[in-house]
Motif scaffolding. Structure first.
Motif, mmCIF file in Angstrom:
data_model
loop_
_atom_site.group_PDB
_atom_site.id
_atom_site.type_symbol
_atom_site.label_atom_id
_atom_site.label_comp_id
_atom_site.label_asym_id
_atom_site.label_seq_id
_atom_site.Cartn_x
_atom_site.Cartn_y
_atom_site.Cartn_z
ATOM 1 N N ILE A 165 -20.339 -7.129 -18.923
ATOM 2 C CA ILE A 165 -21.200 -5.941 -18.939
ATOM 3 C C ILE A 165 -22.634 -6.320 -19.278
ATOM 4 C CG2 ILE A 165 -21.670 -3.776 -20.155
ATOM 5 C CD1 ILE A 165 -18.593 -3.486 -20.448
ATOM 6 N N MET A 166 -22.797 -7.176 -20.287
ATOM 7 C CA MET A 166 -24.138 -7.538 -20.725
ATOM 8 C C MET A 166 -24.907 -8.283 -19.638
ATOM 9 S SD MET A 166 -24.651 -6.237 -23.634
ATOM 10 C CE MET A 166 -26.154 -7.080 -24.138
ATOM 11 N N GLY A 167 -24.200 -8.949 -18.734
ATOM 12 C CA GLY A 167 -24.868 -9.639 -17.646
ATOM 13 C C GLY A 167 -25.611 -8.703 -16.714
ATOM 14 N N ALA A 168 -25.213 -7.418 -16.697
ATOM 15 C CA ALA A 168 -25.903 -6.430 -15.862
ATOM 16 C C ALA A 168 -26.831 -5.532 -16.674
ATOM 17 C CB ALA A 168 -24.879 -5.577 -15.116
ATOM 18 N N LEU A 169 -26.924 -5.789 -17.974
ATOM 19 C CA LEU A 169 -27.792 -4.989 -18.844
ATOM 20 C C LEU A 169 -28.840 -5.878 -19.513
ATOM 21 C CD1 LEU A 169 -25.178 -2.602 -20.516
ATOM 22 C CD2 LEU A 169 -26.807 -2.051 -18.692
ATOM 23 N N THR A 170 -29.362 -6.824 -18.759
ATOM 24 C CA THR A 170 -30.405 -7.699 -19.275
ATOM 25 C C THR A 170 -31.701 -6.904 -19.464
ATOM 26 O OG1 THR A 170 -31.151 -8.292 -17.060
ATOM 27 C CG2 THR A 170 -29.421 -9.667 -18.047
ATOM 28 N N ARG A 171 -32.641 -7.504 -20.189
ATOM 29 C CA ARG A 171 -33.922 -6.830 -20.407
ATOM 30 C C ARG A 171 -34.606 -6.509 -19.078
ATOM 31 N NH1 ARG A 171 -37.859 -9.675 -24.604
ATOM 32 N NH2 ARG A 171 -36.006 -9.229 -25.857
ATOM 33 N N ARG A 172 -34.547 -7.460 -18.157
ATOM 34 C CA ARG A 172 -35.179 -7.239 -16.851
ATOM 35 C C ARG A 172 -34.491 -6.120 -16.084
ATOM 36 N NH1 ARG A 172 -35.535 -11.639 -11.846
ATOM 37 N NH2 ARG A 172 -36.373 -10.184 -10.307
ATOM 38 N N ALA A 173 -33.156 -6.111 -16.107
ATOM 39 C CA ALA A 173 -32.414 -5.083 -15.375
ATOM 40 C C ALA A 173 -32.729 -3.695 -15.918
ATOM 41 C CB ALA A 173 -30.913 -5.358 -15.459
ATOM 42 N N ILE A 174 -32.828 -3.581 -17.241
ATOM 43 C CA ILE A 174 -33.136 -2.286 -17.844
ATOM 44 C C ILE A 174 -34.570 -1.871 -17.522
ATOM 45 C CG2 ILE A 174 -33.442 -1.101 -20.055
ATOM 46 C CD1 ILE A 174 -30.970 -2.672 -21.029
ATOM 47 N N ALA A 175 -35.500 -2.822 -17.554
ATOM 48 C CA ALA A 175 -36.885 -2.507 -17.197
ATOM 49 C C ALA A 175 -36.967 -2.006 -15.758
ATOM 50 C CB ALA A 175 -37.770 -3.733 -17.386
ATOM 51 N N ASP A 211 -24.806 -5.666 -5.671
ATOM 52 C CA ASP A 211 -25.582 -6.739 -6.290
ATOM 53 C C ASP A 211 -25.071 -6.942 -7.712
ATOM 54 O OD1 ASP A 211 -27.394 -8.432 -7.455
ATOM 55 O OD2 ASP A 211 -29.138 -7.128 -7.184
ATOM 56 N N PRO A 212 -24.453 -8.081 -8.016
ATOM 57 C CA PRO A 212 -23.871 -8.282 -9.349
ATOM 58 C C PRO A 212 -24.904 -8.290 -10.462
ATOM 59 C CG PRO A 212 -23.853 -10.325 -8.089
ATOM 60 C CD PRO A 212 -24.242 -9.233 -7.135
ATOM 61 N N GLU A 213 -26.181 -8.461 -10.119
ATOM 62 C CA GLU A 213 -27.232 -8.414 -11.144
ATOM 63 C C GLU A 213 -27.546 -6.984 -11.550
ATOM 64 O OE1 GLU A 213 -28.424 -11.132 -12.636
ATOM 65 O OE2 GLU A 213 -26.963 -12.199 -11.394
ATOM 66 N N ARG A 214 -27.096 -6.004 -10.781
ATOM 67 C CA ARG A 214 -27.394 -4.601 -11.063
ATOM 68 C C ARG A 214 -26.139 -3.736 -11.099
ATOM 69 N NH1 ARG A 214 -31.150 -7.096 -11.931
ATOM 70 N NH2 ARG A 214 -33.337 -6.849 -11.296
ATOM 71 N N ASP A 215 -25.108 -4.162 -10.402
ATOM 72 C CA ASP A 215 -23.905 -3.351 -10.230
ATOM 73 C C ASP A 215 -22.828 -3.853 -11.196
ATOM 74 O OD1 ASP A 215 -21.532 -2.175 -9.416
ATOM 75 O OD2 ASP A 215 -22.011 -2.287 -7.286
ATOM 76 N N VAL A 216 -22.587 -3.068 -12.266
ATOM 77 C CA VAL A 216 -21.618 -3.488 -13.282
ATOM 78 C C VAL A 216 -20.220 -3.582 -12.696
ATOM 79 C CG1 VAL A 216 -20.555 -2.901 -15.497
ATOM 80 C CG2 VAL A 216 -23.001 -2.533 -15.161
#
Length: 419
Positions: free
Chosen positions: A106-116, A215-220
């Motif tokens: 989960i945290m891999g998709a809730l990085t600082r950049r992803a949240i910004a 996109d695994p960087e955005r899609d949990v």
């Protein structure tokens, strides 16, 4: 609530038998317990903790204080029930290694950049809700605003189609409602039905996502399906139940944060005036505005915590607050009481939106600290800030109606008008 009434409730305090006046305002009782019996033994032998330092000690010792709920929830729900399977499989009610695996994904998709990256879309969403409120001259702070925001944000994280989001809030309220200390038969039935219906829906959503990954960087959901880089994947049950957890965890607590915050600004007009003055002083400095609103959001979380209670079970004999805790003891952590502990906060009964040293426990602490805390802060900051900027003179038109629950503290409705 009078001091005498608070002492009366505290003297025989039992989470399984809470009077209506406690649910309306628990803080006088919390203060009495904190002063007279901070480690309170309830009739069932479990402990109720109200001091900030004692909660921190429990949070820090995850090896002794387990979050696993198999023992506690078996008699509460029955081992064959949908509620039991859900709550004993979800991230929040588990220990490592399952907790570690799911949290990492989960945290891999809730990085600082992803949240910004979520901020522009969140601003657009909030502004569209405010446009609708302005057009109708008001509405309900909860239904028309606070509750609409987290459903959309979590729906986006999991890639739930907009057309499918209608039932999400009712499912979430029913499942979380069954977490009350003593759920009613109606809450049991609604919770079990909601878990079953959510599972039916999610099986279809997961099958579609397997065919067309996001996109695994955005899609949990895509991240949970793919698993870790080393090939370790969640089982189908773990996957589905933690999707339910994500929808629930990001929903009611954030709804309560936004709703509680806007209603606190009504209840404390001097704090509201000060916040508005601080925002005006920040002018066009967006970083300064963000700092002002971040402090305000954290103070609202401290003063009126969305989640009031946490639970642990002692796996070995230990001591908390000078009291012996035998192995197997169930322990309730009263976040709402700890967040008003004068040993941890100066003038804790004052809503100080400029409070800078704010070690509140609204997000928990330790390995189980809320994985979405940065996202929740962003949602609170954007929602409250833009609402206040758009409607600086909003007023409640009738008394808001509380949810009437001990664990999750918020409102069911709060009609208001704008001019």
């Amino acid at each position: 609530m009078s001091a005498e009434r608070a002492r009366e409730i505290a003297a025989s305090f039992d989470l399984r038998a809470l009077p209506a006046d406690f649910l309306a305002n628990p803080y006088p009782v919390y203060a009495t317990l904190r002063e007279t019996e901070p480690v309170h033994r309830m009739p069932d032998g479990s402990l109720f903790l109200t001091r900030h330092a004692d909660l921190m000690a429990v949070y820090r010792d995850a090896a002794v204080f387990s979050s696993d709920k198999h023992v506690e929830f078996a008699p509460k729900y029955g081992v064959d029930s949908p509620l039991y399977e859900h709550h004993t499989t979800s991230l929040v009610f588990n220990d490592p290694p399952l907790h570690t695996r799911v949290r990492k994904l989960i945290m891999g998709a809730l990085t600082r950049r992803a949240i910004a990256d979520m901020e522009p879309g969140l601003v657009t969403l909030v502004d569209s809700l405010l446009d609708r409120i302005e057009a109708q001259g008001g509405g309900d702070l909860i239904e028309d605003f606070a509750a609409a925001i987290p459903v959309e944000i979590i729906g986006n994280l999991l890639g739930v189609p907009h057309a499918d989001r209608g039932p999400l809030r009712d499912w979430s309220l029913a499942i979380l409602g069954a977490l009350e200390p003593v759920p009613t038969p109606e809450q049991h039935a609604a919770g079990n039905r909601s878990v079953t219906e959510m599972l039916d829906y999610l099986r279809t959503l997961v099958a579609e996502r397997r065919k067309a990954p996001g996109d695994p960087e955005r899609d949990v959901l895509t991240r949970l399906i793919r698993g870790e880089a080393n090939g370790e994947q969640l089982s189908e049950v773990e996957l589905l139940q933690n999707c339910i957890f994500l929808l629930n965890a990001g929903h009611e607590t954030t709804t309560n944060l936004i709703g509680n915050g806007l209603i606190l600004l009504q209840e404390f007009p001097s704090a509201r005036t000060q916040l508005q003055a601080d925002l005006r002083a920040a002018g066009a400095d967006e970083a300064a505005k963000e700092q002002v609103l971040t402090l305000a959001v954290d103070e609202c979380l401290r003063f009126e915590s969305s989640n009031q209670l946490g639970n642990r079970r002692a796996l070995a004999p230990t001591v908390v607050g000078g009291v012996d805790v035998p192995a197997g003891t169930l322990v309730t952590l009263c976040i709402g009481a700890a967040n008003r502990d004068p040993a941890a906060f100066a003038v804790p009964e004052t809503l100080d939106l400029r409070r800078e040293t704010n070690r509140h426990l609204a997000f928990g602490f330790g390995i189980h600290q809320c994985a979405g805390l940065s996202l929740a802060r962003l949602e609170g900051r954007i929602a409250i800030g833009r609402f206040l900027q758009r409607f600086p003179t909003y007023q409640l038109t009738t008394a808001p109606i509380r949810g009437g629950r001990a664990r999750f503290r918020g409102f069911l409705s709060a009609p208001f008008a704008v001019s």
